[in-house]
Structures are given as C-alpha cells and as structure tokens.
Design an enzyme around this catalytic site. Structure first.
Site, PDB file in Angstrom:
ATOM      1  CD  GLU A 256     -19.230   5.191 -11.109  1.00 28.97           C
ATOM      2  OE1 GLU A 256     -18.317   6.046 -11.031  1.00 28.97           O
ATOM      3  OE2 GLU A 256     -20.239   5.325 -11.806  1.00 28.97           O
ATOM      4  CB  CYS A 290     -17.954   9.682 -13.328  1.00 28.89           C
ATOM      5  SG  CYS A 290     -19.023   8.313 -13.655  1.00 28.89           S
TER       6      CYS A 290
END
Ligand code: ADP
Length: 486
Positions: A256, A290
């Site tokens: 990720e 993010c």
C-alpha cells in the site's frame, strides 16, 4: 533517524518477541513529540539477529495458533479490540504524543483500528472451502483455504495503530502468526498493542514487534524462507526496493504505497457537501494520509464559490499541539516532511499560484517546534507544479479549474499513482461514468470518508498491490489449495 545511547537510568520500552521482552544492546531509538521535540520514549534499535529471533518465535507459535478453531481465535481478537477501546484515551494520548495528530483524531484512530480486529474476527470464522464436480464422474475437486504461515508487516508512522491492526487482524483471524516492524517515528503504539494482545489471550509468539534498523530487519525477513508474505504500507520508493528483495524467496507482497488523490467538483455538485468533504479529507492528520486529496479540479462555473467557502472555513482552523483543546491541525511529522511541504509551497508560488489562505510553516507558540504548516488553500494550480505531480503530505489544497468533464478526468488520471480519487456531482450518469473512468483503486462519489474495515482498500499503478479490509483483506492471508479426489 539515527540510533543513540539513552541517558543512564532511562527506561526503554522493550520489543515483544514471543514471551521475551527484548531490550538487549545499548543503542536505541529516541521517540520524540513532533510538536515539541520532547522525548516520549526509547525503543531498542535491533537488526537482523533479533529480526530472525522474532521469526523463530512466530514459527514456533504457528502450529498451535493455526490449529485453534476459528471461533477461539475470534474470541481473542474480540477481547483484544475491547481492551483497545477500554484503553482508548491512554492509547490515543500516547499516539498523539509520538505522531502529532489532534487527540480527537487519535481517539478516532484507536476505534477505527479496533474495528479491523472485530471485522476480522467475524470474517475469519467464515473462512470456507469449496467442493466441485470434475470432468470425470469419479473425481471431485476440493478447494481448501489455509493460513499462509508466518507473515511480516512493515507499517508507517501516519496511522500508528490502524495500519498495524489492518494487517494483524486478518492475519491472526485466519491462523497466521505475525512479525511486525513499526515506523521509527511512532513505534510506541505498536508496542502497546502487542502488550494488549498478550493480555487478551493471544499466545506469546503469535504477534511479535521488532524496532530498529528498517533495512536490516526488512532484509532478514525477505531472506527468510519461513516468512511467506510481507505486507507493507509506506513509500513507493521503499516498496520498489522490497519488490526486488522479495525475489530471493519469492515472498508474496502486499503493497500500500503513495497516493496523489484528485478531487473533482462538477458544476452540478452539492457545493456544501463538496466543501465539507474536501476539508475533512485534506486537513485530517495535517494532510499526512495517502488518500487525502492533493489537487482539486473544480468546474469554472462553481470554482469561485467553492474556493471562497473552503477558504473561509480553512482560514479559521486551529493549528497547534495535538493535546491542546480544540486543535484541528497538528505538526508535520519531522524535518524531512517540513522540507517537502515547503518545497511544494515555494514551487507553486514561483510558478504563479495564488495563496488564498495559510501558506507558511510556523511555530504556533514559543515552546512548540517550527514544524506546523498553516492550513493552506492555493488557486492557479498548474500541471507543471510539483504539487500537481506528486504527493505533498501536508495541509495544502491546490485548486485548478476545468471546463469539460473529459479534461477533468484526464487531469485526474495523469499521474503514476492510483490510490484514491473523489468526485462530487448530483447527476447519476455522470457519477457512474466518472467512477468507471478514474484509474484509482478507491473512488469516493460524493464522499471522502472512504476508509472502513468492510471495504477493499488499495491502489492501482504505483500505489501498490493487493487490498486490505473486508473479505479481500482476509483472502490475502490464505493459500488456496486444490485437492483432486479420485
Ligand atoms: P515514509 O516516507 O512515509 O516514512 P517509508 O517507506 O520510508 O515511508 O517508511 C514506511 C515504513 O518502511 C517504515 O516502517 C520504515 O521504517 C520502513 N522502511 C524504510 N526503509 C526500509 C527498507 N529499506 N526496508 C524495509 N523497510 C523500510
């Protein structure tokens, strides 16, 4: 961060490896409050040897943990989640001190983190196999789902609790054991969670935490054939390095990585909802998530109204230490983060952006650090600007106008990253067309609060591989085995 020797008499928060609490060696990592530079704690600085010992412990604990009925593992995870909630304020205060986010957000993160344990507990009970007829009448096909074995996790500093449980929950639920390395900036939360896990009845060795030299620990785990998977959340740069190293043992990877989320506001959008959504997603965690929107593309017909409303609210946001009452935006994590945000702000100004509010990195009061970025809104975003090309990881929202939908979609997709994107529109056909066209793993339609334990979280392109959360997160921790029965 460089290791150093703590002053005589310092208490070092030990690593958790099996039942042992490891504090060997005299070099440690100092954990500091990013808002004050006060020392919050010390953790050991370990390397390959202890990383391998952690795998020894996880491998030793594996057979018994894997053999437990799923309901028993679920009970342990539920007790673990309940104890996190019982300790919510204590954990949240520590999280704020090591990471900087406002206490209300830290409280929210602890609850969010616990929800991954609860969801995984339930989902782990439902792990099932399949049974098929084959191409001959005297054959059957049995499909088993079995835990991968020992899995490694490397987590970032921006969600010190949730990024741990998002990996740990599904792994433990299906019967894997875990070795975890938290980020050096904020490792205390992970160590506190390891303690709670043990108290919740999760046996020693099932969840191990090692702090120290990231590179050495990563190498040890990716060089060890017993580690069957590494789940990583962090930068694309480190992700690439891990992909190369995973080649040695063909270690399975979940990655990720970074994002660079666009937010599209069409002329028919509910502007109040778009403003609320943009601000909530952008300024949470001082823009250090993010999935936070880095660039807003707003239709020219509504751009002035959107910017005016955003600016009015953002200009009034309270910047300060995360433990102070009413603070909405805390410090950036460290000096590297400050340098990056400053460079993006300077570059945008030099290339002609207009600062609508904020725009400075300041010391909000005398005993705080100079790591506080004012919540900032920029207009005149241009695709050549650094802020249009890469993740800023700071509380800065940059706005560009557009005239037609295809142009907005092209701008949104013009990036190597593909984690999250957001679109505000009331028109159903446009909403669906845009959702399909956006090259991102997560699309928020009239919604920016996209993170939850039930949904598949993950990216396309340079944002990574695999999904965390929901049934998809659980599937990532099992091997599928086909048994052909004659
Ligand atoms: P960020 O820029 O957000 O700090 P990083 O990718 O540097 O992102 O860090 C995310 C996690 O990866 C942290 O736990 C960090 O310690 C770890 N890490 C950094 N470098 C390496 C490496 N060479 N090998 C393994 N893990 C690493």
């Amino acid at each position: 961060m460089l290791p150093e020797s703590p002053p005589a008499g310092t208490t070092v928060v030990p690593n958790r490896i099996g039942i042992e609490q490891v504090v060997e060696g005299d070099v440690c990592l100092r954990v500091t409050d990013p808002g004050t530079d006060d020392t919050v704690g010390w953790v050991p600085y370990h390397g390959e040897a202890i990383a391998r010992e952690a795998v020894d412990a996880a491998a030793a604990a594996l057979p018994a943990w894997r053999a437990r009925p799923p309901g028993e593992r679920a009970d342990c995870l539920r007790r673990f989640a309940a104890s996190m909630l019982a300790q919510q304020r204590v954990l949240a205060r520590q999280l704020t001190r090591e990471q900087g986010k406002p206490l209300t957000e830290a409280m929210g993160e602890i609850a969010y983190a616990a929800s991954f344990l609860e969801w995984s507990a339930e989902e782990g009970r439902r792990l099932a196999g399949e049974w098929y007829h084959a191409h001959h009448s005297d054959k059957r096909i049995l499909v088993l789902r079995q835990p991968l074995g020992v899995v490694a996790a490397i987590t970032p500093w921006n969600f010190p609790a949730a990024m741990v449980t998002r990996k740990l929950g599904p792994a433990l639920a299906v019967g894997c054991t875990v070795v975890l390395k938290p980020a050096e900036q904020a490792p205390l939360t992970a160590l506190a969670l390891a303690e709670l896990a043990l108290q919740a009845g999760i046996p020693p060795g099932v969840f191990n935490v090692v702090t120290g030299d990231a590179d050495a620990i990563g190498r040890a785990w990716l060089g060890d054939a017993r580690v069957r998977k590494l789940s990583f959340t962090g930068s694309t740069e480190v992700g690439r390095l891990l992909v190369a190293r995973a080649a040695t043992q063909l270690t399975r990877l979940s990655l990720e990585l970074g994002g660079h989320a666009p937010l599209l506001v069409f002329e028919d959008a509910d502007l109040d909802a778009a403003v609320r959504g943009a601000i909530a997603a952008k300024f949470r965690n001082a823009g250090q998530t993010c999935i936070c929107p880095n660039r807003a593309y707003v239709h020219a017909a509504v751009a002035d109204a959107f910017v005016a409303r955003v600016r009015d609210q953002v200009a009034g946001m309270f910047l300060g230490h995360g433990l102070d009452d009413g603070v909405q935006v805390g410090p950036l994590i460290d000096d590297d983060a400050v340098a990056k945000v400053r460079a993006h702000l300077d570059d945008a100004r030099d290339r002609g952006a207009t600062v609508q509010c904020g725009g400075n990195i300041v010391q909000p009061r005398f005993n705080l650090t100079h790591r506080f970025c004012e919540p900032t809104v920029l207009t005149g975003l241009d695709p050549a600007m650094a802020i249009a090309r890469e993740e800023t990881f700071g509380p800065v929202l940059a706005v560009q106008t557009f005239e037609d939908d295809d142009h907005a979609i092209a701008l949104a997709n013009d990036t190597p990253w593909g984690l999250a994107a957001y679109a505000y529109t009331r028109e159903l056909s446009r909403a669906l067309r845009v959702a399909e066209a956006l090259e991102f793993g997560i699309v928020g339609l009239n919604d920016t609060a996209v993170s939850n334990a039930q949904a598949p979280f993950g990216g396309l392109k340079h944002s990574g591989w695999g999904r965390e959360g929901g049934k998809w997160g659980v599937e990532d921790y099992v091997d599928v085995k086909y048994v052909s029965i004659g």
